[in-house]
Scaffold this motif. Structure first.
Motif, short mmCIF file in Angstrom:
data_model
loop_
_atom_site.label_atom_id
_atom_site.label_comp_id
_atom_site.label_asym_id
_atom_site.label_seq_id
_atom_site.Cartn_x
_atom_site.Cartn_y
_atom_site.Cartn_z
N ALA A 97 0.48 3.65 -2.81
CA ALA A 97 -0.17 5.12 -2.51
C ALA A 97 0.74 6.36 -2.43
O ALA A 97 0.34 7.50 -2.38
N ILE A 98 1.89 5.90 -1.86
CA ILE A 98 2.92 6.83 -1.73
C ILE A 98 4.15 7.06 -2.70
O ILE A 98 4.23 8.14 -3.32
N HIS B 122 0.77 15.09 -2.35
CA HIS B 122 0.04 14.86 -3.38
C HIS B 122 -1.48 14.48 -3.04
O HIS B 122 -2.28 14.20 -3.55
N MET B 123 -1.68 14.94 -1.67
CA MET B 123 -2.98 14.69 -1.09
C MET B 123 -3.44 15.92 -0.28
O MET B 123 -2.77 16.64 0.25
N PRO C 252 3.23 7.41 -6.63
CA PRO C 252 2.75 8.84 -6.95
C PRO C 252 4.05 9.84 -6.92
O PRO C 252 3.98 10.88 -7.60
N PHE D 277 -6.00 9.18 5.94
CA PHE D 277 -5.09 8.09 5.28
C PHE D 277 -5.05 6.82 6.53
O PHE D 277 -5.16 5.77 6.05
N LYS E 119 0.64 -1.17 -0.03
CA LYS E 119 -0.09 -0.12 0.10
C LYS E 119 0.92 1.18 -0.06
O LYS E 119 0.42 2.38 -0.50
N GLN F 157 -6.62 2.81 6.37
CA GLN F 157 -5.90 1.70 6.41
C GLN F 157 -6.58 0.35 7.42
O GLN F 157 -6.31 -0.47 7.16
N PHE G 39 1.67 14.41 3.11
CA PHE G 39 1.77 13.72 1.70
C PHE G 39 1.48 14.81 0.68
O PHE G 39 0.26 15.44 0.72
#
Lengths: 279, 380
Positions: free
Chosen positions: A184-185, B107-108, A188, B116, A180, B120, B105
């Motif tokens: 997700a990190i 890009h979020m 990207p 996030f 993940k 999970q 992050f």
């Protein structure tokens, strides 16, 4: 003094740029030459473009080259990413130095050697396993992946090292399992490097003449092979037309990339302003 | 002062008050030949705000990273809430971390950054939205859900990072230099906010910092670390008022240190003879007679006077003002003693100095004295 120096610089830059671009401009101009003989000017015409578009041989070479480039770029990006990840994120495993050296070897290996060794490999494989029966699309693609993944690996490795590990650690700390974290990190965040790696692999493949010549077989002619084989029989105006189209495509691609970069810079600037406004 | 737990493992869950939430035993970490953390024992209890204070490279961050699960110890164990963490990967630990550079992050959006962690776990979407909303309210960033981290100021990023690490309601929150990236004024304000939030949510905090003021303001208990070991563990007051070693006395605040020998060890006092005279200490520390020790005096605990004391005795010295540093609220006086040693004395400027004649000035002969309970007895 200052004026003279700057004039000197202007002259040097003009000469340098002229050295780069006059051949290309000549090529473009001659592609519109009516005359069949390249150096003889016979007036403006688009007849060689018509000849080019009518030629099935050219189109099949273009489509083969594009197919090889697409498949190659995609696989080279995947393998290059995996190689870079194992170099940067997996610590000091046994044989890491050897692996790193072997990964970089295709960058410095003469193309003739790479091509020759791959040809030997394919012939041996055919004798032992009966595959590949014919050399062509598959063998060229495999050959291209082997050297272009090294370029992707270098690009991605640099970005991965520069990026640091804290974002990935943060994701893992928040409960994300390793896969993940990757999707997700890491991926990207690596996107710019992956895109430029993909484009690099694509261009390298589209551009390659030497390795492709070694590992290709009858019936599989890539664009560089086609151009080269035709040029051997003398300069031909339809090849000039083909080259002009390639220049146009490349120019459009560069323009798009520049536009994207410009917009990204503008967005960063806006973000900074927004961040300053708030208390 | 290192606390040794006497809790019996079999009665682990029976008594909540006495069992430590975090129990570290014999923890050691090496990087090559360098020992980063050296056989450390530590117990931290539920609801504490515990600070690890030390200079760079003292091992405080490595200790924190071992708690989070980013580094594997060479030896020793970590138990969190009674569970051995040895083979538990970072993503399964009941801890969350707030990173020094925040590690948001990019890009979020703010909202997605915070969600996030919750995503999970298996959790319904509307519950995630509720929790994100509540935590943004706690850090006062409700209007910033849709922004990306780059569109926030430093202070706001810090709050998003705090919200992200708190939203999963961890048993233990690890904070790596949480205020280091803020400017000085904002840092002071945020110190109190951070302590308030900790009180509201009741989560146990472990804060790593190199800033002694930050550690003093924030912590309920703190540890001073040097070269991979704890020098002293205690409340901020204990550490400041009763340091055990010259290192701690000098690291936290500043101290004038004199070498001496114990000449008398009474039941309620200790008399130390130093090269600047007799020092009488009346708090209940006991040291063997004739042992070499050090006494420390905080600059603000020394009285400065231009009139000579009425009676002679211990706890007073004479000197000459060599330099004065005017800091506004206080002044620092550098006083040269007869043996050449310089002693720092700070005194509050309670009156505006209208004329120099009435206040102490350069070259003045001054008398220093202190209360017997103000002296720090340093055994190493």
């Amino acid at each position: 003094m200052h004026g003279r120096r700057s004039r000197f610089l202007t002259v040097m830059i003009t000469l340098g740029l002229a050295f780069f671009y006059i051949p290309m401009i000549l090529l473009v101009i001659y592609s519109f030459n009516y005359s069949k003989l390249v150096p003889v000017w016979g007036g403006w015409s688009t007849r060689w473009y018509e000849v080019l578009f009518a030629s099935e041989e050219v189109w099949s070479a273009v489509s083969l080259s594009l197919k090889i480039a697409l498949v190659n770029a995609t696989f080279a990006t995947i393998f290059g990413l995996l190689a870079a990840l194992s170099m940067v994120r997996f610590g000091q495993f046994r044989g890491r130095t050897l692996f790193g050296g072997m990964l970089m070897a295709p960058l410095v290996m003469p193309e003739v050697i790479t091509g020759l060794s791959l040809l030997v490999l394919f012939i041996t494989l055919r004798q032992v396993f009966g595959w590949p029966e014919n050399r062509g699309f598959a063998t060229i693609t495999i050959a291209h992946i082997t050297f272009s993944m090294a370029y992707v690996a270098v690009t991605v490795q640099a970005r991965l090292t520069g990026m640091g590990q804290s974002l990935e650690e943060a994701a893992s700390d928040l409960g994300a399992k390793p896969f993940k974290v990757l999707t997700a990190i890491t991926i990207p965040r690596l996107m710019p490097a992956l895109v430029s790696g993909w484009l690099l692999a694509f261009t390298l493949s589209l551009d390659d003449l030497v390795i492709a010549s070694f590992v290709t077989g009858p019936g599989a002619t890539t664009l560089p092979i086609l151009i080269f084989s035709r040029i051997r029989l003398g300069l031909r105006p339809d090849i000039n037309a083909l080259a002009t189209i390639i220049i146009l495509v490349v120019a459009v691609c560069i323009a798009i990339a520049a536009l994207i970069m410009f917009r990204q810079q503008k967005r960063d600037l806006l973000d900074q302003q927004l961040a300053k406004q708030v208390k | 002062m290192i606390e040794k737990s006497n809790v019996d493992h079999t009665t682990w869950h029976t008594d909540d008050k006495t069992k430590p939430l975090v129990q570290i035993k014999g923890l050691t970490k090496k990087f090559g030949d360098v020992i980063a953390v050296d056989n450390v024992d530590l117990d931290i209890y539920q609801g504490e705000l515990f600070c690890l204070l030390g200079g760079s490279g003292c091992g405080k961050s490595t200790l924190l990273r071992m708690l989070a699960g980013f580094e594997d110890p060479e030896a020793g164990t970590i138990h969190i809430d009674g569970m051995d963490m040895s083979n538990v990967p970072a993503y399964e630990r009941p801890t969350n971390m707030m990173f020094q550079s925040y590690a948001l992050f990019p890009h979020m959006t703010v909202e997605k950054n915070i969600a996030f962690g919750l995503q999970q776990d298996v959790m319904p979407k509307d519950e995630i939205a509720d929790r994100v909303h509540d935590i943004l309210k706690l850090v006062e960033l409700e209007g910033y859900k849709k922004r990306r981290p780059q569109q926030l100021s430093g202070g706001q990023r810090q709050r998003v990072a705090l919200a992200r690490s708190l939203v999963k309601e961890p048993k233990l929150l690890l904070l790596d230099e949480p205020l280091a990236a803020l400017d000085k004024k904002l840092r002071k304000q945020t110190q109190f906010e951070l302590a308030n939030i900790q009180e509201q949510v009741g989560v146990t905090f472990i804060v790593v910092t190199h800033d002694q003021e930050e550690a003093m303001t924030l912590s309920s208990r703190m540890a001073v670390m040097d070269a991979g070991r704890f020098k002293q563990i205690g409340t901020p007051t204990e550490i400041y008022e009763f340091p055990e070693s010259r290192f701690v006395a000098d690291f936290i605040g500043s101290a004038n240190i004199f070498e001496g020998r114990v000449s008398e060890d009474g039941s309620d006092h200790v008399l130390v003879s130093t090269n600047v005279g007799e020092v009488y200490i009346n708090h209940g520390q006991s040291v063997a007679e004739n042992k070499q020790i050090w006494v420390g005096l905080r600059p603000e605990k020394i009285h400065l006077s231009i009139t000579s004391p009425k009676n002679t005795g211990p706890n007073q010295i004479m000197g000459q003002v060599e330099d004065i540093g005017y800091l506004g609220e206080t002044s620092i006086y550098k006083v040269r003693l007869q043996n050449g040693q310089i002693v720092d004395v700070t005194a509050p400027n309670q009156r505006r100095p209208m004329s120099r004649t009435h206040s102490i000035t350069w070259e003045d002969t001054v008398f220093l004295s202190w209360e017997p309970e103000s002296v720090m007895l340093l055994t190493s």
